[in-house]
Design a protein around this motif. Structure first.
Motif, PDB file in Angstrom:
ATOM      1  N   TYR A   1       0.835  -1.204   0.000  1.00 42.77           N
ATOM      2  CA  TYR A   1       0.000   0.000   0.000  1.00 42.77           C
ATOM      3  C   TYR A   1       0.872   1.257   0.000  1.00 42.77           C
ATOM      4  N   PHE A   2       1.843   1.312   0.902  1.00 39.83           N
ATOM      5  CA  PHE A   2       2.675   2.500   0.999  1.00 39.83           C
ATOM      6  C   PHE A   2       3.684   2.608  -0.140  1.00 39.83           C
ATOM      7  N   PHE A   3       4.138   1.476  -0.669  1.00 42.15           N
ATOM      8  CA  PHE A   3       5.065   1.555  -1.798  1.00 42.15           C
ATOM      9  C   PHE A   3       4.362   2.140  -3.017  1.00 42.15           C
ATOM     10  N   GLU A   4       3.139   1.703  -3.256  1.00 44.12           N
ATOM     11  CA  GLU A   4       2.397   2.234  -4.396  1.00 44.12           C
ATOM     12  C   GLU A   4       2.119   3.729  -4.206  1.00 44.12           C
ATOM     13  N   LYS A   5       1.751   4.144  -2.987  1.00 38.25           N
ATOM     14  CA  LYS A   5       1.538   5.562  -2.719  1.00 38.25           C
ATOM     15  C   LYS A   5       2.831   6.347  -2.919  1.00 38.25           C
ATOM     16  N   ALA A   6       3.939   5.793  -2.434  1.00 42.80           N
ATOM     17  CA  ALA A   6       5.222   6.479  -2.541  1.00 42.80           C
ATOM     18  C   ALA A   6       5.649   6.629  -3.997  1.00 42.80           C
ATOM     19  N   ALA A   7       5.497   5.555  -4.770  1.00 38.96           N
ATOM     20  CA  ALA A   7       5.858   5.613  -6.185  1.00 38.96           C
ATOM     21  C   ALA A   7       5.000   6.641  -6.914  1.00 38.96           C
ATOM     22  N   ASP A   8       3.716   6.689  -6.579  1.00 39.57           N
ATOM     23  CA  ASP A   8       2.812   7.648  -7.214  1.00 39.57           C
ATOM     24  C   ASP A   8       3.212   9.082  -6.879  1.00 39.57           C
ATOM     25  N   THR A   9       3.572   9.312  -5.624  1.00 41.83           N
ATOM     26  CA  THR A   9       4.000  10.648  -5.214  1.00 41.83           C
ATOM     27  C   THR A   9       5.250  11.085  -5.972  1.00 41.83           C
ATOM     28  N   LEU A  10       6.230  10.189  -6.077  1.00 40.85           N
ATOM     29  CA  LEU A  10       7.468  10.529  -6.772  1.00 40.85           C
ATOM     30  C   LEU A  10       7.207  10.810  -8.252  1.00 40.85           C
ATOM     31  N   LEU A  11       6.380   9.992  -8.884  1.00 36.58           N
ATOM     32  CA  LEU A  11       6.072  10.198 -10.295  1.00 36.58           C
ATOM     33  C   LEU A  11       5.345  11.527 -10.513  1.00 36.58           C
ATOM     34  N   ARG A  12       4.458  11.891  -9.599  1.00 33.45           N
ATOM     35  CA  ARG A  12       3.754  13.170  -9.705  1.00 33.45           C
ATOM     36  C   ARG A  12       4.734  14.334  -9.531  1.00 33.45           C
ATOM     37  N   ALA A  13       5.690  14.147  -8.638  1.00 39.35           N
ATOM     38  CA  ALA A  13       6.697  15.195  -8.442  1.00 39.35           C
ATOM     39  C   ALA A  13       7.549  15.341  -9.700  1.00 39.35           C
ATOM     40  N   TYR A  14       7.943  14.211 -10.290  1.00 37.10           N
ATOM     41  CA  TYR A  14       8.697  14.261 -11.545  1.00 37.10           C
ATOM     42  C   TYR A  14       7.890  14.993 -12.624  1.00 37.10           C
ATOM     43  N   ALA A  15       6.597  14.750 -12.659  1.00 35.25           N
ATOM     44  CA  ALA A  15       5.739  15.298 -13.715  1.00 35.25           C
ATOM     45  C   ALA A  15       5.654  16.825 -13.671  1.00 35.25           C
TER      46      ALA A  15
ATOM     47  N   GLY B   1       8.109  18.756 -13.443  1.00 33.65           N
ATOM     48  CA  GLY B   1       9.277  19.293 -14.133  1.00 33.65           C
ATOM     49  C   GLY B   1      10.113  20.211 -13.265  1.00 33.65           C
ATOM     50  N   ARG B   2       9.739  20.360 -12.006  1.00 28.70           N
ATOM     51  CA  ARG B   2      10.470  21.225 -11.082  1.00 28.70           C
ATOM     52  C   ARG B   2      11.512  20.417 -10.320  1.00 28.70           C
ATOM     53  N   PRO B   3      12.558  21.062  -9.816  1.00 27.66           N
ATOM     54  CA  PRO B   3      13.585  20.346  -9.035  1.00 27.66           C
ATOM     55  C   PRO B   3      12.967  19.703  -7.793  1.00 27.66           C
ATOM     56  N   LEU B   4      13.461  18.526  -7.430  1.00 25.49           N
ATOM     57  CA  LEU B   4      12.955  17.815  -6.264  1.00 25.49           C
ATOM     58  C   LEU B   4      13.682  18.265  -4.999  1.00 25.49           C
ATOM     59  N   SER B   5      12.945  18.293  -3.896  1.00 27.95           N
ATOM     60  CA  SER B   5      13.549  18.532  -2.584  1.00 27.95           C
ATOM     61  C   SER B   5      13.773  17.167  -1.942  1.00 27.95           C
ATOM     62  N   ILE B   6      14.992  16.678  -2.000  1.00 28.96           N
ATOM     63  CA  ILE B   6      15.308  15.322  -1.547  1.00 28.96           C
ATOM     64  C   ILE B   6      15.909  15.375  -0.147  1.00 28.96           C
ATOM     65  N   MET B   7      15.396  14.545   0.744  1.00 30.36           N
ATOM     66  CA  MET B   7      15.918  14.479   2.103  1.00 30.36           C
ATOM     67  C   MET B   7      17.390  14.071   2.095  1.00 30.36           C
ATOM     68  N   SER B   8      18.109  14.514   3.093  1.00 30.36           N
ATOM     69  CA  SER B   8      19.471  14.020   3.276  1.00 30.36           C
ATOM     70  C   SER B   8      19.408  12.553   3.685  1.00 30.36           C
ATOM     71  N   ASP B   9      20.491  11.827   3.508  1.00 28.58           N
ATOM     72  CA  ASP B   9      20.518  10.419   3.912  1.00 28.58           C
ATOM     73  C   ASP B   9      20.226  10.277   5.400  1.00 28.58           C
ATOM     74  N   GLU B  10      20.717  11.221   6.203  1.00 30.40           N
ATOM     75  CA  GLU B  10      20.517  11.149   7.650  1.00 30.40           C
ATOM     76  C   GLU B  10      19.033  11.276   8.008  1.00 30.40           C
ATOM     77  N   ILE B  11      18.355  12.248   7.402  1.00 33.07           N
ATOM     78  CA  ILE B  11      16.935  12.446   7.693  1.00 33.07           C
ATOM     79  C   ILE B  11      16.104  11.305   7.121  1.00 33.07           C
ATOM     80  N   ALA B  12      16.469  10.827   5.940  1.00 31.66           N
ATOM     81  CA  ALA B  12      15.733   9.713   5.333  1.00 31.66           C
ATOM     82  C   ALA B  12      15.861   8.463   6.188  1.00 31.66           C
ATOM     83  N   THR B  13      17.061   8.214   6.690  1.00 31.81           N
ATOM     84  CA  THR B  13      17.276   7.050   7.566  1.00 31.81           C
ATOM     85  C   THR B  13      16.469   7.192   8.847  1.00 31.81           C
ATOM     86  N   LEU B  14      16.499   8.376   9.433  1.00 31.91           N
ATOM     87  CA  LEU B  14      15.753   8.636  10.662  1.00 31.91           C
ATOM     88  C   LEU B  14      14.259   8.440  10.433  1.00 31.91           C
TER      89      LEU B  14
END
Length: 249
Positions: free
Chosen positions: A188-202, A204-217
């Motif tokens: 459920y969450f993987f499909e939601k996450a993939a959809d969110t990322l694809l919408r962000a890509y769509a 055409g604006r730069p992505l705000s990507i978490m740092s590895d530290e924050i993503a891990t946390l």
């Protein structure tokens, strides 16, 4: 001491949960015609497991319809009720070689599958849902076509031994977990996450990507919400019970 879990595993309850997962996947639009497969181990070594029969639509599956298969049975594909070759290839090898993967959910939901077709299919951590999988998934960069050959099943199993979520290039997604509820929640969450990322890509604006530290946390923070998987799945089953409880039969 036997590896069989007949004493500790409630097969009836497991059948009901797995049947519910099929019905719910169809409702969410994650199914694909009469293909794709979910399975759940009945024994500690993963050798005996439940899986949907060949070419049965997810929306029709009942608890009693699920087949009991033996991952070490050399004659399973010669029988009249043999499972789908790709299902046997993936799930048979995974249950045989990765006994910790008690429940294995493989399907081709649209967002996850679309992500798998990109030259860079990474699930970038841009929100809490995408970060949920940071460091906890593996990407298979090779597409072996329709996974119906033993060598391909062995290769896929080796990937599933590395992480509980596998994004398969040009194919789809496979999720493993200890319970049906947790496997369904991850899907459920993987499909939601993939959809969110694809919408962000769509955009055409730069992505705000978490740092590895924050993503891990963030990924570690999700561990405290394990119980939500069961609460969510219980609610979804209650919807089925109210509208069409035949999955329990």
């Amino acid at each position: 001491m036997t590896n069989d879990l007949h004493i500790s595993v409630d097969e009836t309850a497991l059948r009901i949960d797995l049947a519910a997962a099929f019905r719910l996947a169809a409702r969410f639009g994650w199914h694909e015609s009469v293909g794709n497969h979910f399975s759940a181990a009945l024994s500690a070594d993963g050798r005996r497991f439940l899986m949907n029969p060949k070419w049965w639509h997810f929306a029709t599956i009942r608890a009693s319809d699920l087949q009991v298969l033996d991952a070490n049975d050399p004659d399973v594909m010669t029988r009249a009720d043999a499972p789908d070759p790709s299902a046997w290839c993936i799930h048979g090898n995974a249950h045989r070689r990765v006994p910790s993967a008690k429940v294995i959910v493989h399907c081709h939901p649209i967002a996850a599958t679309t992500l798998s077709t990109l030259a860079d299919p990474r699930l970038l951590p841009i929100d809490q849902n995408t970060a949920r999988f940071f460091g906890r998934m593996v990407i298979d960069p090779e597409c072996g076509g329709i996974a119906d050959q033993e060598e391909e099943g062995i290769r896929i199993a080796s990937m599933l031994a590395k992480a509980p979520t596998l994004l398969m290039a040009n194919h789809g997604v496979t999720v493993t977990a200890q319970t049906v509820a947790e496997a369904f929640e991850s899907l459920y969450f993987f499909e939601k996450a993939a959809d969110t990322l694809l919408r962000a890509y769509a955009t055409g604006r730069p992505l705000s990507i978490m740092s590895d530290e924050i993503a891990t946390l963030t990924a570690e923070g999700w561990d405290a919400y394990r119980g939500a998987s069961f609460a969510h799945f219980a609610y979804l089953k209650s919807v089925l019970d109210a509208e069409d409880p035949s999955y329990r039969d």
